[in-house]
Design an enzyme around this catalytic site. Structure first.
Site, short mmCIF file in Angstrom:
data_model
loop_
_atom_site.label_atom_id
_atom_site.label_comp_id
_atom_site.label_asym_id
_atom_site.label_seq_id
_atom_site.Cartn_x
_atom_site.Cartn_y
_atom_site.Cartn_z
CG ASP A 285 -2.36 0.94 0.84
OD1 ASP A 285 -2.09 1.92 0.51
OD2 ASP A 285 -3.28 0.05 0.89
CG HIS B 251 -0.84 1.66 -3.43
ND1 HIS B 251 -1.99 1.10 -2.95
CD2 HIS B 251 -0.31 0.46 -3.94
CE1 HIS B 251 -2.32 0.02 -3.10
NE2 HIS B 251 -1.19 -0.41 -3.69
#
Ligand code: NAG
Ligand code: NAG
Length: 402
Positions: A223, A246
């Site tokens: 993430d 991310h």
């Protein structure tokens, strides 16, 4: 292998001496082995760790809890202050601390290892926190509803004057390092490693904190490499390598109810490298009526290599496209005064710069300076603008739509 008796006894004596050592500053070292911790990776060492902590915390002199090399199973542990010493208490991890293999054995608090209510804390030692998140990720990927609450690996909460240095975190069930409601925290030389497909395993998550600095982090995860949640101000993030992951994200903001106004202000993110990440430098807010603002952000000197969205403001953030608040177009979070300076490299998708702002609260004061981003190193990239006002300076490629 048998060892000659005198040698063995000498080693035992040396070992005993090492269990409680004055350190060069006149402080004391509380070795967890002396409190019964077994470096076998199987016996729960939470009790010994907590007893060592209690003695260190009670010490009037500077004190260090020392976790020597070896593997220590810790079910879950919360180290609580305030402590007696006016100097910082150090928690030095040279070994590897492992979570229980079976998920759900870490309690319901959502945290595995926590330090809280400290004024003066150093967590260091070059050791590793192994969150053993695989079983829980698999449960969540199967979409099972009865998966237990995932735990963040290391949480620093309600504290000030904290240094986290040279710690490695692998395979957290949830966020790897969380700084929650703190003032004055330096995170230096931290390494985070988890697979690209591990859900919600943010590297470093900052929440309701001020004067937090992050230097020299290497983060590969599933993430955000760094996520800046609501209520943060005066942040400095420098020299971070991110990927897979991310990206570095401010937000998401505007989802939760509860906090009156969700704000993030005065954030510098400087000298970063993104490799194969979903995003580079991102600001994300949900649509809907939650009020708040993001202002005073500088993103300087970033290198992108094959990043899906190198520069992105997304005010329609709603990753699962269901239960999205509002009409998806009019976030009440106001974004202003955001500078991008010296952003170079390649986008993996045609749109390298995307500003998708709120219809009711357009982005303002966005500036691009010395930006050179290509589409896969071989073609011109594009920009996308909606509800945004700003300026450009110097070379800006792709040509700006501000
Ligand atoms: C912004 O934050 C930095 C720390 O990152 C701090 O040194 C600086 O004084 C802050 N600026 C303002 C205007 O508060
Ligand atoms: C910009 O980044 C490069 C590496 O990507 C680094 O060598 C250089 O020192 C940085 N410049 C500044 C001004 O921080």
């Amino acid at each position: 292998m048998a060892m000659a008796k005198p040698v063995l006894s000498l080693l035992v004596h040396l070992h005993a001496a090492l269990l409680f050592l004055p350190d060069p500053d006149g402080g004391a070292v509380y070795n967890v082995l002396r409190y019964g911790a077994r470096p076998d990776g199987a016996t729960d060492a939470a009790g010994p760790f907590l007893r060592a902590w209690a003695d260190a915390c009670r010490s009037p002199r500077p004190a260090t809890v020392y976790v020597p090399p070896g593997r220590y199973l810790v079910r879950s542990a919360t180290f609580t202050g305030p402590c007696h010493s006016r100097a910082a208490v150090t928690f030095a991890i040279a070994g590897t601390v492992v979570a229980p293999a079976r998920y759900g054995a870490r309690g319901l608090s959502g945290r595995w290892i926590t330090f809280e209510n400290m004024d003066g804390l150093v967590v260091s030692g070059g050791g590793t926190l192994d969150g053993r998140g695989r079983a829980l990720w698999a449960c969540r990927r199967r979409g099972q509803r009865d998966c237990p609450t995932p735990t963040s690996s290391l949480t620093i909460a309600n504290s000030k004057n904290v240094v986290v240095a040279g710690v490695q975190s692998v395979d957290s069930e949830l966020f790897h390092v969380v700084v929650l409601q703190c003032h004055g925290v330096t995170v230096r030389g931290v390494t985070v490693e988890a697979p690209a497909d591990s859900p919600n395993t943010d590297g470093i998550h900052l929440h309701m904190s001020s004067h937090v600095s992050v230097y020299d982090a290497r983060i590969s995860t599933g993430d955000d490499c760094i996520s800046v949640g609501p209520g943060n101000s005066h942040l400095w993030i420098e020299r971070v390598a991110c990927g897979p992951g991310h990206g570095i994200s401010i937000g998401s903001l505007g989802k939760q109810q509860g906090m009156e106004v969700e704000a993030v202000q005065n954030v510098t993110v400087k000298t970063t490298w993104f490799t194969g990440t979903m995003n580079g430098l991102r600001i994300k807010t949900w649509g809907g009526s939650k009020r708040g603002f993001v202002t005073g952000v500088t993103f300087a000197n970033a290198t992108m290599s094959g990043v899906d969205n190198p520069i992105i403001i997304d005010q329609n953030y709603c990753p699962d496209s269901s239960g999205c608040p509002g009409d998806g177009r009019s976030s009440s979070i106001r974004i202003s005064d955001v500078r991008y300076v010296g952003i170079r490299g390649s986008s993996a998708t045609p749109v390298a710069v995307s500003f998708d702002c709120s219809r009711s609260n357009p982005c303002s004061g966005i500036s691009l300076q010395d930006v050179a981003l290509t589409y896969q190193n071989r073609a011109a990239a594009k920009s996308y603008c909606r509800n945004v006002q700003g300026t450009t300076l110097g070379l800006v490629l792709p040509p700006s739509c501000l």
